[in-house]
Design a protein around this motif. Structure first.
Motif, mmCIF file in Angstrom:
data_model
loop_
_atom_site.group_PDB
_atom_site.id
_atom_site.type_symbol
_atom_site.label_atom_id
_atom_site.label_comp_id
_atom_site.label_asym_id
_atom_site.label_seq_id
_atom_site.Cartn_x
_atom_site.Cartn_y
_atom_site.Cartn_z
ATOM 1 N N THR A 44 0.838 -1.198 0.000
ATOM 2 C CA THR A 44 0.000 0.000 0.000
ATOM 3 C C THR A 44 0.875 1.252 0.000
ATOM 4 O O THR A 44 0.649 2.179 -0.788
ATOM 5 C CB THR A 44 -0.929 -0.018 1.238
ATOM 6 O OG1 THR A 44 -1.749 -1.186 1.167
ATOM 7 C CG2 THR A 44 -1.788 1.220 1.305
ATOM 8 N N GLU A 73 -7.162 0.557 -0.188
ATOM 9 C CA GLU A 73 -6.089 1.418 0.306
ATOM 10 C C GLU A 73 -6.657 2.646 1.014
ATOM 11 O O GLU A 73 -6.035 3.717 1.025
ATOM 12 C CB GLU A 73 -5.079 1.714 -0.815
ATOM 13 C CG GLU A 73 -4.491 0.387 -1.330
ATOM 14 C CD GLU A 73 -3.276 0.470 -2.224
ATOM 15 O OE1 GLU A 73 -2.737 1.564 -2.430
ATOM 16 O OE2 GLU A 73 -2.869 -0.605 -2.732
ATOM 17 N N ARG A 155 1.981 -8.833 -7.239
ATOM 18 C CA ARG A 155 2.182 -10.236 -7.637
ATOM 19 C C ARG A 155 2.755 -10.335 -9.053
ATOM 20 O O ARG A 155 2.437 -11.258 -9.798
ATOM 21 C CB ARG A 155 0.856 -11.008 -7.560
ATOM 22 C CG ARG A 155 0.311 -11.101 -6.164
ATOM 23 C CD ARG A 155 -0.981 -11.887 -6.062
ATOM 24 N NE ARG A 155 -1.511 -11.768 -4.715
ATOM 25 C CZ ARG A 155 -2.168 -10.699 -4.247
ATOM 26 N NH1 ARG A 155 -2.401 -9.670 -5.045
ATOM 27 N NH2 ARG A 155 -2.585 -10.659 -3.001
ATOM 28 N N CYS A 180 5.810 -6.617 -4.237
ATOM 29 C CA CYS A 180 5.714 -7.090 -2.843
ATOM 30 C C CYS A 180 6.488 -8.385 -2.619
ATOM 31 O O CYS A 180 6.427 -9.300 -3.448
ATOM 32 C CB CYS A 180 4.256 -7.345 -2.478
ATOM 33 S SG CYS A 180 3.232 -5.864 -2.438
#
Ligand SMILES: Cc1ncc(COP(=O)(O)O)c(C=O)c1O
Length: 325
Positions: A44, A73, A155, A180
């Motif tokens: 985020t 978010e 991802r 991430c």
């Protein structure tokens, strides 16, 4: 990962003295073929830093209506950065480049468009992988319209493994990426902003503004390095487990899932096929020992990861069949 964390060499990262964090940042930048990267506490924060750098206050960022930046978010683009998100629809989280082009506005006609955000893979799209050619077409639209192009690559590793597209090809497309380590790569904490050196130096200032500056962050970066170096290629196992589960369930419960839509590590179940709603199906699965959350009133998302073995996936598939009654 725990061992790497315990043994990590550390320093004060606010003084650029944490060798493990620096090593992680260099390794991530190199993977994407970019000049620099910045370790940040969460996906985020990575997204929000990039959006702040992509769009001036009082301008529009175009995004798919199901993007994480809109759903999960906390309204940050508007609340933190004065950015107006304009949403567009499209199948499984993906946009049509011609529709995007048609929606770009110059200041002459109203609130101007300054940025475009995509998500690879697409979470609410069930882990769908954007075809590289579509992303390249969007890059062209962004360049034509003078827009900054941001990728929420939480991802992107799954897309890389599923589609066989090298990370540096993705890296070359975007002005900024947020990636991430804490999703399928199984690190406990951490993401990175990736881009050119100037963007990353500005990102460092924005991270400080948002309270994300860290001291001995090498303890966390060490886990992220293990994620980067050892956990990417194995994502293919998660994809195979997801696909096998979807095939088993689709064969037994008509209308529950289309295995052809299972491209990565997620399986989205239509709760109606189980004569219940999303929360109802989530509860039934929970009672059978499978943790899965309703993604919407009528859908449940199953996510496959490092701690779900092939045997576990078969157990989960049997539980889903049991949930059908
Ligand atoms: C597509 C996507 N982007 C960003 C995030 C945010 O990551 P974090 O939970 O680390 O803030 C997530 C979290 O699930 C996500 O799925």
């Amino acid at each position: 990962m725990r061992r790497a964390m315990a043994e990590a060499e550390v320093g004060d990262d606010l003084w650029l003295e944490d060798p493990t964090t620096r090593r992680l940042e260099a390794a991530v930048a190199e993977r994407f073929g970019r000049e620099a990267a910045l370790f940040v506490p969460s996906g985020t924060m990575g997204n929000q830093i990039c959006l702040r750098l992509a769009a001036r206050p009082g301008t529009v960022c175009l995004a798919h209506e199901d993007n994480h930046i809109l759903w999960h978010e906390a309204g940050a683009p508007a609340r933190l950065s004065g950015i107006q998100l304009h949403t567009l629809p499209g199948p499984r989280g993906q946009l049509d480049p011609d529709q995007v082009r048609a929606r770009v506005r110059s200041a002459e006609y109203g609130v101007p468009t300054s940025a475009l955000a995509v998500e690879q893979t697409h979470n609410r799209g069930g882990g769908a992988v954007w075809p590289f050619e579509t992303l390249a077409a969007l890059r062209a639209v962004a360049s034509e319209g003078g827009l900054r192009l941001h990728c929420d690559g939480a991802r992107i590793w799954n897309a890389h493994v599923a589609a066989g597209v090298p990370l540096e090809r993705y890296g070359a497309l975007f002005d900024s990426l947020s990636v991430c380590f804490s999703k399928g790569l199984a690190a406990p904490v951490g993401s990175a902003v990736v881009g050119d050196r100037e963007l990353v130096e500005r990102a460092r200032g924005e991270r400080q503004l948002l309270g994300g500056g860290m001291r001995q962050s090498g303890v966390l970066a060490a886990a992220a390095l293990v994620a980067l170096e050892q956990m990417v290629d194995r994502l293919a196992e998660d994809h195979a487990n997801a696909r096998r589960t979807a095939e088993t369930v689709a064969a037994a419960v008509p209308g529950s899932v289309d295995p052809a839509e299972v491209e990565t590590n997620m399986v989205v179940l239509e709760a109606g096929a189980f004569d219940t709603d999303g929360p109802g199906l989530g509860k039934r699965l929970g009672d059978l020992g499978v943790l899965a959350a309703a993604q919407s009133p009528d859908r449940v998302r199953l996510v496959f990861h490092y701690e779900v073995s092939a045997d576990d996936a078969d157990v989960a598939a049997r539980a889903v069949l049991a949930a059908a009654g």
